[in-house]
Write an enzyme that holds these catalytic residues in place. Structure first.
Site, short mmCIF file in Angstrom:
data_model
loop_
_atom_site.label_atom_id
_atom_site.label_comp_id
_atom_site.label_asym_id
_atom_site.label_seq_id
_atom_site.Cartn_x
_atom_site.Cartn_y
_atom_site.Cartn_z
N ARG A 255 0.83 -1.21 0.00
CA ARG A 255 0.00 0.00 0.00
C ARG A 255 0.86 1.26 0.00
O ARG A 255 0.55 2.25 -0.67
CB ARG A 255 -0.91 -0.01 1.23
CG ARG A 255 -1.80 1.21 1.33
CD ARG A 255 -2.73 1.11 2.53
NE ARG A 255 -3.37 2.40 2.77
CZ ARG A 255 -3.41 3.02 3.93
NH1 ARG A 255 -2.83 2.48 4.98
NH2 ARG A 255 -4.02 4.17 4.05
N THR B 168 -10.08 -13.23 0.85
CA THR B 168 -9.73 -14.61 0.54
C THR B 168 -9.48 -15.39 1.83
O THR B 168 -9.27 -14.81 2.90
CB THR B 168 -8.48 -14.69 -0.34
OG1 THR B 168 -7.36 -14.12 0.38
CG2 THR B 168 -8.67 -13.93 -1.64
N ASP C 5 -2.26 -15.14 -4.77
CA ASP C 5 -2.65 -16.06 -5.84
C ASP C 5 -3.89 -15.47 -6.52
O ASP C 5 -4.19 -14.29 -6.35
CB ASP C 5 -2.89 -17.47 -5.31
CG ASP C 5 -3.94 -17.52 -4.20
OD1 ASP C 5 -4.72 -16.54 -4.08
OD2 ASP C 5 -3.98 -18.51 -3.45
N HIS D 192 -6.06 -7.52 -3.97
CA HIS D 192 -6.95 -7.73 -2.83
C HIS D 192 -6.93 -9.17 -2.35
O HIS D 192 -7.60 -9.49 -1.36
CB HIS D 192 -8.38 -7.35 -3.21
CG HIS D 192 -8.80 -6.02 -2.66
ND1 HIS D 192 -9.78 -5.26 -3.23
CD2 HIS D 192 -8.38 -5.32 -1.59
CE1 HIS D 192 -9.95 -4.16 -2.53
NE2 HIS D 192 -9.11 -4.17 -1.53
N THR D 193 -6.20 -9.99 -3.03
CA THR D 193 -6.03 -11.35 -2.52
C THR D 193 -5.31 -11.33 -1.19
O THR D 193 -5.36 -12.29 -0.43
CB THR D 193 -5.24 -12.21 -3.55
OG1 THR D 193 -5.32 -13.58 -3.18
CG2 THR D 193 -3.78 -11.79 -3.61
#
Length: 457
Positions: free
Chosen positions: A131, A297, A304, A264-265
């Site tokens: 980030r 997730t 991934d 966002h995983t």
């Protein structure tokens, strides 16, 4: 109330912090204030992660965005503000003058990368470091040519004025994590350190190798920070249009928007800080870091393509799906890529690596101009010509074998020459060469080779 969002990375979820309103009274006062505002190393190690795309409302932003990884769409991945450079060290953080930037030293960059890997192994701070890099680069405006007015990856997040932007709430903790490494390697610019940390975090979480280059020049004063307001709002009436407005301004396209969304995983969102997600799920109740929040997730520290699979299926109520996540499978253009990435992780990794590298270079000024590559790809070695490979030897068998080897390695120029000869004897240029034509040529060559071999013997 509308919340601010931007391409952000999952970051450490950190404890709430009081507003640093009196920090700049003087250098001494700033150091004292820092001791109250910046969490200790112990607090950092127990903190959890937030999403890459976090949000912050105008009135509640100070507290909401402290979770370094807010769940609102593309959260505070990008930001700006002005004031003094924040220097986080063992004694707190204070205003210091910024010396003229120098090009980063390749050896120090490599050593700093190893220290970042160790930091990741002990603090599990992958989301917040990603980030940080995205926020520094994401202020870029392709419509402004001048540096550093155009924003981008120029290290401006080292200044307090930009760190205090609502969308950057909590990123002071990322700076605190990296400051000891910056102190150790003075010949590494902040701009390079931020991008090095983000790329290394992706790779160490199991993601693709990012084709990075370094040598970014830092801005030298808070007056060079980009102005506030280059960030998107959370929950706009049209999520797809909003994403395009923000990322098109940076020169990114639909494929890159979807690929970057795949980050966002990693990470999780906390409702008490971002307004999104559940207080706790079966996947987050045990941490690592401070327990709680809702992840996108199941394995929210593993990079991934699970993000795309889980959004598509929407079968697990314990997994978060934001409006800007759902739109990836609703908008016709976005959906093409989202469907592809859900089925093909290799394709996702390839496209993500390219998009991440492009984002990390936005607006940067490099010294040297061509940049510094730490891990250059080895150049393929051309196969050496070996005359013996084509020698006829003493037997007819060897002669024929070598002819077939030669035929297999016919150059394009030779093939074109054969085609020309084929057309000269009536062959049509619109039809492929008949296999028996090549066979006849090979038979003739074989006979000539045989006669040559016999005469030679």
């Amino acid at each position: 109330m509308a919340e601010r969002v931007f391409l952000t990375h999952p970051s450490l979820t950190l404890p709430s912090q009081p507003s640093p309103t009196t920090r700049m009274a003087s250098t001494a006062t700033a150091a004292i204030a820092a001791s109250r505002i910046i969490p200790s190393a112990t607090a950092l190690s127990s903190s959890s992660y937030r999403s890459f795309f976090s949000s912050s409302s105008t009135s509640r932003s100070s507290l909401k965005c402290l979770h370094l990884h807010s769940s609102s769409r593309f959260s505070h991945l990008f930001v700006n503000q002005r004031r003094a450079e924040v220097r986080v060290s063992s004694g707190g953080y204070a205003t210091v003058s910024s010396p003229k930037s120098l090009a980063s030293d390749p050896d120090q960059l490599k050593s700093a990368r190893e220290d970042i890997k160790e930091l990741l192994r002990t603090k599990f701070c992958h989301p917040i470091l990603i980030r940080l890099g995205w926020h520094d680069a994401g202020t870029y405006n392709k419509n402004i040519e001048e540096w550093p007015q155009r924003g981008g990856a120029n290290g401006s997040l080292k200044f307090e004025v930009e760190l205090k932007h609502a969308a950057n709430a909590g990123l002071v903790n990322a700076l605190k994590l990296l400051q000891p490494i910056k102190d150790k390697y003075a010949r590494v610019t902040y701009a390079d350190l931020f991008q090095l940390a983000g790329a290394t975090a992706v790779e160490e979480a199991g993601g693709p190798k990012i084709p990075m280059k370094y040598g970014r020049v830092d801005v030298s004063s808070p007056e060079q920070c980009p102005e506030e307001g280059r960030l998107p709002d959370a929950g706009p009436p049209s999520p797809a249009d909003h994403l395009r407005q923000v990322f098109y301004r940076m020169g990114l396209n639909d494929k890159e928007i979807v690929a970057l969304s795949g980050a966002h995983t990693l990470g999780r969102s906390r409702p008490e800080r971002s307004g999104w997600g559940k207080p706790e799920t079966k996947y987050t109740k045990d941490g690592p870091g401070a327990p709680g929040g809702q992840s996108w997730t199941v394995q929210w520290l593993k990079f991934d393509n699970s993000y795309f699979k889980d959004i598509k299926e929407k079968k697990d109520e314990d997994l978060l799906v934001l409006p800007t996540d759902a739109v990836l499978f609703e908008d016709p253009s976005f959906k093409v890529y989202a469907e592809k990435y859900a089925e093909d992780q290799v394709a996702f990794f390839n496209d993500y690596a390219e998009a991440h590298a492009k984002l990390s270079n936005l607006g940067a000024k490099f010294d040297p101009p061509e940049g510094i590559v730490l891990d250059p790809s080895p150049k393929p070695q051309a196969e050496k010509f070996e005359a013996a490979k084509y020698s006829t030897g003493k037997g007819i068998k060897n002669s024929i074998v070598c002819l077939f080897e030669l035929q297999r390695e016919l150059s394009d120029a030779m093939k074109q020459k054969i085609r020309s000869e084929y057309e000269a004897i009536g062959g049509s240029p619109d039809k492929p060469l008949q296999s028996n034509y090549f066979l006849n040529i090979m038979i003739i060559i074989a006979v000539l080779a045989l006669l040559t071999s016999l005469l030679g013997n």
